[in-house]
Structures are given as structure tokens and as C-alpha cells.
Design a protein around this motif. Sequence first.
Motif, short mmCIF file in Angstrom:
data_model
loop_
_atom_site.label_atom_id
_atom_site.label_comp_id
_atom_site.label_asym_id
_atom_site.label_seq_id
_atom_site.Cartn_x
_atom_site.Cartn_y
_atom_site.Cartn_z
N ALA A 1 -1.61 8.42 0.51
CA ALA A 1 -0.22 8.16 0.91
C ALA A 1 -0.17 7.49 2.28
O ALA A 1 0.73 6.70 2.56
N ARG A 2 -1.14 7.77 3.13
CA ARG A 2 -1.19 7.09 4.44
C ARG A 2 -1.29 5.57 4.21
O ARG A 2 -0.66 4.78 4.91
N ASP A 3 -2.07 5.19 3.20
CA ASP A 3 -2.24 3.77 2.92
C ASP A 3 -0.97 3.14 2.34
O ASP A 3 -0.58 2.05 2.75
N THR A 4 -0.30 3.82 1.41
CA THR A 4 0.93 3.24 0.83
C THR A 4 2.05 3.19 1.87
O THR A 4 2.84 2.25 1.90
N LEU A 5 2.11 4.18 2.74
CA LEU A 5 3.13 4.21 3.80
C LEU A 5 2.94 3.07 4.79
O LEU A 5 3.89 2.35 5.12
N ARG A 6 1.70 2.86 5.24
CA ARG A 6 1.46 1.79 6.23
C ARG A 6 1.67 0.43 5.59
O ARG A 6 2.15 -0.51 6.24
N LEU A 7 1.34 0.31 4.30
CA LEU A 7 1.50 -0.98 3.63
C LEU A 7 2.97 -1.35 3.48
O LEU A 7 3.35 -2.51 3.67
N GLU A 8 3.82 -0.37 3.19
CA GLU A 8 5.27 -0.64 3.12
C GLU A 8 5.82 -1.17 4.45
O GLU A 8 6.83 -1.86 4.48
N VAL B 1 -2.81 19.75 25.25
CA VAL B 1 -2.71 19.02 23.98
C VAL B 1 -1.97 17.71 24.27
O VAL B 1 -0.94 17.71 24.95
N VAL B 2 -2.51 16.60 23.79
CA VAL B 2 -1.82 15.32 23.92
C VAL B 2 -0.83 15.21 22.75
O VAL B 2 -1.23 15.25 21.58
N ILE B 3 0.45 15.10 23.08
CA ILE B 3 1.51 14.95 22.06
C ILE B 3 2.03 13.52 22.20
O ILE B 3 2.59 13.16 23.23
N SER B 4 1.84 12.73 21.16
CA SER B 4 2.10 11.30 21.24
C SER B 4 3.13 10.88 20.19
O SER B 4 2.98 11.20 19.01
N ALA B 5 4.16 10.15 20.62
CA ALA B 5 5.19 9.68 19.68
C ALA B 5 4.73 8.37 19.04
O ALA B 5 5.28 7.30 19.27
N THR B 6 3.65 8.49 18.26
CA THR B 6 3.04 7.34 17.59
C THR B 6 2.78 7.71 16.14
O THR B 6 2.94 8.87 15.75
N GLY B 7 2.35 6.76 15.36
CA GLY B 7 2.02 7.03 13.96
C GLY B 7 1.84 5.73 13.21
O GLY B 7 2.08 4.66 13.75
N TYR B 8 1.46 5.86 11.94
CA TYR B 8 1.04 4.70 11.15
C TYR B 8 1.82 4.64 9.84
O TYR B 8 1.36 4.12 8.86
N THR B 9 3.04 5.25 9.87
CA THR B 9 3.78 5.39 8.61
C THR B 9 5.14 4.70 8.64
O THR B 9 5.73 4.46 7.58
N GLY B 10 5.67 4.43 9.84
CA GLY B 10 7.02 3.88 9.94
C GLY B 10 8.10 4.91 9.66
O GLY B 10 9.27 4.59 9.55
N ALA B 11 7.70 6.19 9.56
CA ALA B 11 8.66 7.25 9.25
C ALA B 11 9.00 8.08 10.48
O ALA B 11 9.73 9.06 10.38
N GLY B 12 8.48 7.70 11.64
CA GLY B 12 8.68 8.49 12.86
C GLY B 12 7.74 9.69 12.88
O GLY B 12 7.06 9.99 11.90
N THR C 1 -5.30 -9.15 0.67
CA THR C 1 -6.06 -8.23 1.51
C THR C 1 -5.70 -6.77 1.24
O THR C 1 -6.53 -5.88 1.35
N SER C 2 -4.42 -6.51 0.89
CA SER C 2 -3.97 -5.15 0.54
C SER C 2 -2.89 -5.28 -0.52
O SER C 2 -2.10 -6.22 -0.49
N GLY C 3 -2.83 -4.32 -1.44
CA GLY C 3 -1.77 -4.33 -2.44
C GLY C 3 -1.60 -2.97 -3.07
O GLY C 3 -2.53 -2.17 -3.11
N THR C 4 -0.37 -2.69 -3.53
CA THR C 4 -0.10 -1.39 -4.15
C THR C 4 1.23 -1.46 -4.90
O THR C 4 1.99 -2.41 -4.76
N PRO D 1 8.98 -5.76 7.69
CA PRO D 1 8.34 -4.82 6.78
C PRO D 1 8.96 -4.90 5.38
O PRO D 1 10.08 -5.38 5.22
N PHE D 2 8.22 -4.43 4.39
CA PHE D 2 8.74 -4.39 3.03
C PHE D 2 9.85 -3.33 2.94
O PHE D 2 10.88 -3.52 2.33
#
Length: 359
Positions: free
Chosen positions: A226-233, A181-192, A311-314, A356-357
Amino acid sequence: MKNTALTDKHISLGAKMVPFAGYNMPVQYEGINAEHATVRSSVGVFDVSHMGEFILKGEQALDLIQRVTSNDASKLYDGKVQYSCLPNEDGGIVDDLLVYRIDELTYMLVVNASNIEKDWNWIQKFNTNGVEMHNISDKTSLLAIQGPKAAEALQSLTDVDLASMEYYNFVKGRFAGIDNVVISATGYTGAGGFEVYFDNEHADMIWDAIFEAGKPFGIKPIGLGARDTLRLEMGFCLYGNDIDDTTSPIAAGLGWITKFSKVFTNSEALLAEKEAGVARKLIGFEMIDRGIPRHDYEIVDGEGNVIGKVTSGTQSPSLQKAIGMGYIDKALAKEGTEIYINIRNQEIKAKVVKFPFYK
């Protein structure tokens, strides 16, 4: 429409399912705001198995990656991940992606779901030296376990010391009883948190194991809303909204992944653009007056002249205020500048802010 290996799980959990990039995907379970708060404060799980994965192998694999991507992949070492983009020949972006160095001769590229075929054909076009390419997208599942409690929630499932894993690094190991299994310390939320890649056949078992292990930490399933609102923040770009075939990586604020220490697709023109300066740039803004900005709304100045486009808003769940991103004339892109968003024929006041916001 395609399903992921976990579609039945989402339906059984009462998810609201929507078509997204050709897949039947969960947009929300209990509600976007509640799911957003779960990821910011504890831990949540996204099924992002719709993403594409390509394996590139061989003596010339790095050379091919260097020619088609903007970042400098020669800086990668085994177990390191890099954010990059595929520039096109017209100054725009084919896609943004992650490059994983598995070993000296083997790389994994992770691309956006809507661009799998486009990206494959684009890279293949430059594959003039016989690099072995495998599209493993349809047999690979991907879960993003995000939030400040992600390491604690997952630790019982693996011998890998998750808490000490550095951002944008990965390991291949045993996870929830499954090898490789590839375990990667990455993500698209800014929350770790982490992203885990594995074969579809293990999807149900790994999903169940994650939720069992995460139960004491209040783990919950999270949808694409929520993935979209998290990445936008965080001010992270979304392909198709904030970047596309017509947007320059320089104008999009992606100069940091555009390295001119090597030659890549359209690098000469992009270097000239960087040196001359861009006419417009991607900015963040927050609303001063009441109103929610949406994709394609006009941005105007105090005299009502159109100076750009959203381009993006919320409505930001964490900040309790409306935020957005958009391209505007560079002369007006300075932090603190007052701008107006045209919302239903009314000019609503906003101001330019730094990413970031969410700090």
C-alpha cells in the motif's frame, strides 16, 4: 537477510513477509486495497526501519551537504526538513534523500534502504574537511503514521502540538514516554501524518503505545504494498523505478530540488541540460482502455513507434483506474496526449495527465 526491531510483531499480526532491500519486510496484512483505504481515510502505521540514517556533524557539515546534494541546504533552519538528491558525475542520481537540520552543526540524512552503503561511500568520498559522520541506520527504528487522523491518534502520546506542526518540520521531544524521539511532519503517502525516529530498544514499547492510542481512530498496520500504491497516486518517485543512476533530476521533474545558486556535483552539466531542454521527461498517464501498466513495459505512439518506457504502474485503489509513470519523448509529453502501452503484445490506449493523480 536483515530484520527490523519489529519483524516479530509483523509475523505475529499475520503479515505476508517478503525480501525488500536486504530486509525481511511486511508487504501486506489484510490486503493492499483495504490498507490503502485505511491510510486515505483514517490512519495507518508503516514500519520503515529499513531506511538509512546518517548523522553529519561539525563546522564543515553544511559545506559537505551543499557539495553533494542538489537542493540548497543553506535555507534550512533548526527543525526544518528538505527533500533533495545526490547527483552523480554522469548526469544521473545516486539517491534521493531527506536532509534534517538538527542544529547549526548537526544534520541527519535519511536515505533509501537499498542505497545505504552506496550513499555512505559516495558522501565519504567528498568528505575532505573532516566532517564527523555516523551511520546510525542499524540502531534506528522509523515508523510512518500516515492518514488524516494521524495527529488526533498520536496526540495523547506527546506534549508536542501535532496539529499545528507544519509540513516538512520536525521536533525532538518526548513521545510514548521516551525522550529524544524525532517527530517529523513528513511522509510518502500524500495523506498527511508523521514519521517518528527512535532507538531500536524502544521499538516494541512505542509500537504498542501507538496502537493503543490509535484504537479509537481505527488505526491499522500497513505494508509496503500500500505504501507503493499511495506514493504512486501522488506521483512521488521511487528510487530504482522512476529515478536511478541513469536518470537526470531535470528529466525526472525534480528541477524544483535542483538549485543552481551553489556549486554541487555535476551542477554545470545539469544547468546546461536545463537550459538546453531535456529530450525526454517523466510523465504521468492514466489508462483509457482496460489494462494495467507495469515497470519496463514499452510506451508507443499511434504508429507503434517506441517513444518511452513505463517506470511504475498500478491499479489505483482510490481512483479505480489504472495509472502509471514513465519517460517519453518530450514532444509527446503534453497533457492530454494519447499514448499506448504495450501490454502482452497489445497496444492499450492511455493519455498523459498531470501529477498528482489523486487530488
